[in-house]
Design an enzyme around this catalytic site. Structure first.
Site, mmCIF file in Angstrom:
data_model
loop_
_atom_site.group_PDB
_atom_site.id
_atom_site.type_symbol
_atom_site.label_atom_id
_atom_site.label_comp_id
_atom_site.label_asym_id
_atom_site.label_seq_id
_atom_site.Cartn_x
_atom_site.Cartn_y
_atom_site.Cartn_z
ATOM 1 N N LYS A 22 0.828 -1.217 0.000
ATOM 2 C CA LYS A 22 0.000 0.000 0.000
ATOM 3 C C LYS A 22 0.857 1.258 0.000
ATOM 4 C CE LYS A 22 -1.870 1.994 3.964
ATOM 5 N NZ LYS A 22 -1.603 3.404 4.022
ATOM 6 N N ASN A 23 1.826 1.326 0.916
ATOM 7 C CA ASN A 23 2.546 2.591 1.085
ATOM 8 C C ASN A 23 3.545 2.873 -0.041
ATOM 9 O OD1 ASN A 23 1.017 3.261 3.243
ATOM 10 N ND2 ASN A 23 2.522 2.644 4.797
ATOM 11 N N ARG A 92 -4.180 10.169 3.230
ATOM 12 C CA ARG A 92 -2.943 10.878 3.531
ATOM 13 C C ARG A 92 -2.118 11.127 2.261
ATOM 14 N NH1 ARG A 92 -2.152 14.027 7.285
ATOM 15 N NH2 ARG A 92 -0.007 14.648 7.420
ATOM 16 N N CYS A 116 -5.397 8.393 8.566
ATOM 17 C CA CYS A 116 -5.722 7.936 9.914
ATOM 18 C C CYS A 116 -5.374 9.009 10.947
ATOM 19 C CB CYS A 116 -4.931 6.663 10.245
ATOM 20 S SG CYS A 116 -5.427 5.247 9.279
ATOM 21 N N ARG A 121 0.360 14.848 12.574
ATOM 22 C CA ARG A 121 0.811 14.609 11.206
ATOM 23 C C ARG A 121 1.082 15.894 10.404
ATOM 24 N NH1 ARG A 121 -2.009 9.270 8.745
ATOM 25 N NH2 ARG A 121 0.098 9.027 7.965
ATOM 26 N N PRO A 122 1.995 16.746 10.915
ATOM 27 C CA PRO A 122 2.308 17.969 10.163
ATOM 28 C C PRO A 122 3.023 17.642 8.848
ATOM 29 C CG PRO A 122 3.869 17.667 11.955
ATOM 30 C CD PRO A 122 2.821 16.599 12.119
ATOM 31 N N ILE A 123 3.042 18.615 7.921
ATOM 32 C CA ILE A 123 3.767 18.388 6.663
ATOM 33 C C ILE A 123 4.835 19.473 6.461
ATOM 34 C CG2 ILE A 123 1.953 17.048 5.510
ATOM 35 C CD1 ILE A 123 1.230 19.633 3.943
ATOM 36 N N ASP A 124 5.287 20.061 7.584
ATOM 37 C CA ASP A 124 6.267 21.149 7.504
ATOM 38 C C ASP A 124 7.554 20.734 6.775
ATOM 39 O OD1 ASP A 124 6.372 19.518 9.928
ATOM 40 O OD2 ASP A 124 8.136 20.695 10.461
ATOM 41 N N ASP A 305 3.742 0.696 12.222
ATOM 42 C CA ASP A 305 2.538 0.130 11.606
ATOM 43 C C ASP A 305 2.262 -1.305 12.060
ATOM 44 O OD1 ASP A 305 2.427 2.537 10.331
ATOM 45 O OD2 ASP A 305 3.084 1.794 8.379
ATOM 46 N N ILE A 327 6.787 7.082 17.176
ATOM 47 C CA ILE A 327 6.561 7.816 15.915
ATOM 48 C C ILE A 327 5.273 8.646 15.963
ATOM 49 C CG2 ILE A 327 6.371 7.601 13.379
ATOM 50 C CD1 ILE A 327 9.005 6.429 14.317
ATOM 51 N N ARG A 397 -9.026 0.086 3.582
ATOM 52 C CA ARG A 397 -8.120 1.037 2.928
ATOM 53 C C ARG A 397 -6.763 0.409 2.692
ATOM 54 N NH1 ARG A 397 -6.947 5.366 6.466
ATOM 55 N NH2 ARG A 397 -5.258 5.428 4.973
#
Ligand code: EPZ
Length: 418
Positions: A22-23, A92, A116, A121-124, A305, A327, A397
């Site tokens: 998936k990832n 995501r 999820c 879950r920042p995206i900086d 995970d 994490i 998912r």
């Protein structure tokens, strides 16, 4: 809404074949728009995250041809439209369109991604990377407008070895002018798979799988054919299920090295395993399982995970085990439900203490996220009696044909719409 019913306490045996990761898939599909021709990707898992990304491709007028496990993506006539909030929030990985569109068109407009709820879950780090390549970023409410006159290679150090930031920066940098170096890059196998895909198109990426990735920008990317690697998290989940209720339970078509940290922990616990070149078999249980401690870490450390399904296995080990999640801030949402099933788990800060073994008994539980859902499936298969899991959309998912795969090894599991 969908729910799963599981009649647990059965011994499972037979073979489960692992699907494409998936990832990796969720990054490969947006990455495919970078080709100037067409890209064929095989071993694509049929999960709802794949469907959501294909919907975004079609919204951008990319030609998508899906046939069983393969997909042909032809972006020759695509349009660079603003990706709506509804599409952005579906998952995501919609954020990989930021890097890919920026690389291809020098502009991307989309909303904060979904996924999820396992932390803030920042995206900086993604944005800092794009800025280093010469992009400007405007944020209007939760809409992101990322654009550049020209992308220029840069040296980028990631404060955290983030999977998403590493891939997103790679996607933008493959078409930047000159050389980009990403230091403290994440090393997950999915990153190597995406870099191989881009290199098959003509990109010049070296070092994927190490903490320094070097990218020499190119002007054109051509036609390519690519295969998704097996899903190490799906494999790990089924190995854990095998350790809980399997005998001669083979998890096939996987890469055992990708789950080395899990295998070491299972061996430490005295799980009876046979490890082949592309499979792991859980043999007959011949010793009581020992308690152990685990701390999640970036690859090749123990994957976050797998932490949730692994907690279930620890409820069947003798003694006190500890799970330290490093994490994500919010990845113990399965624990109250495991306790409802009969587990004895206490959470303090980011550590769960599990006292085992405890008998699990079926009840009604809720899947709060993808891997919490997988953990509840593992627990329900172990528990005696019937467990009902609601919100199973989360599970669908990320786990292809989970009902069919588990039914084939002897589980009594059904899914229905409510
Ligand atoms: C990927 O998420 C996976 N998702 C996750 O899988 C997985 O848990 C995670 O990597 C870690 O292995 C996909 O590949 C789609 P990160 P990602 O960026 O890329 C912080 C699953 O169940 N961070 O490596 O979003 C972040 O908050 C899922 O399949 C920043 O602070 O993870 C986290 O604490 C869920 N700023 C840490 O880094 C940033 O800009 C690692 O996140 C980015 C991340």
């Amino acid at each position: 809404m969908k729910l799963m019913e599981i009649d647990g306490g059965r011994e499972l045996s037979g073979t489960i074949r692992i699907s494409g990761a998936k990832n990796a898939t969720v990054a490969l599909i947006p990455a495919a728009i970078l080709t100037d021709d067409e890209a064929t990707i095989c071993n694509i898992p049929e999960i709802t995250d794949t469907d959501a990304l294909c919907d975004i491709l079609e919204f951008l007028k990319v030609k998508v041809n899906r046939a069983s496990e393969s997909i042909v993506i032809d972006p020759k006539f695509m349009e660079n439209a603003e990706i709506t909030e509804e599409f952005s929030k579906k998952l995501r990985a919609s954020y990989y369109f930021m890097g890919a569109l920026l690389g291809k068109f020098k502009k991307a407009v989309m909303y904060f991604p979904g996924g999820c709820s396992i932390g803030a879950r920042p995206i900086d780090l993604h944005l800092k990377g794009f800025e280093a390549l010469g992009a400007t970023i405007k944020i209007e409410k939760n809409k992101y407008i990322v654009e550049a006159e020209e992308l220029k290679g840069a040296n980028i150090y990631l404060d955290i070895a983030s999977v998403g930031a590493t891939i997103n920066i790679m996607l933008a940098a493959v078409k930047a002018k000159g050389k980009t170096v990403i230091d403290n890059a994440a090393k997950e196998p999915e990153i190597v798979n995406v870099a191989t895909f881009l290199n098959n198109m003509g990109a010049k990426i070296v070092g994927a799988g190490t903490s320094t990735i070097k990218i020499e920008g190119v002007d054109h990317l051509s036609k390519c054919f690519h295969e998704v690697i097996p899903d190490r998290i799906e494999a790990g989940t089924y190995i854990i299920i095998g350790a809980l209720c399997g005998k001669n339970f083979k998890v096939d078509n996987m890469i055992p090295e990708h789950v080395d940290s899990l295998i070491s922990k299972l061996e430490e616990m005295d799980v009876n395993l046979e490890i082949g070149s592309d499979y792991v078999t859980i043999l007959e249980k011949n010793k009581p399982y020992k308690a152990t401690n685990v701390k999640t870490a970036v690859y090749p450390g123990f994957p976050t995970d797998l932490q949730q399904p692994f907690t279930v296995l620890l409820t069947q080990a003798h003694g006190k085990s500890k799970v330290n999640e490093t994490i994500w801030e919010n990845r113990f949402m399965h624990v109250p439900y495991l306790n409802n099933l009969g587990a004895n788990i206490i959470i303090q800060n980011q550590t769960a203490t599990i006292l085992g073994p405890t008998d699990l008994k079926g009840t009604s539980v809720v899947a709060t996220d993808l891997r919490a859902g997988a953990a509840l499936v593992a627990a329900a298969l172990t528990a005696t009696g019937k467990t009902t899991i609601t919100n199973v959309e989360h599970i669908l998912r990320g786990y292809e044909q989970i009902i069919e795969k588990l039914t084939n090894v002897g589980a009594k599991i059904t899914i229905k719409e409510i």
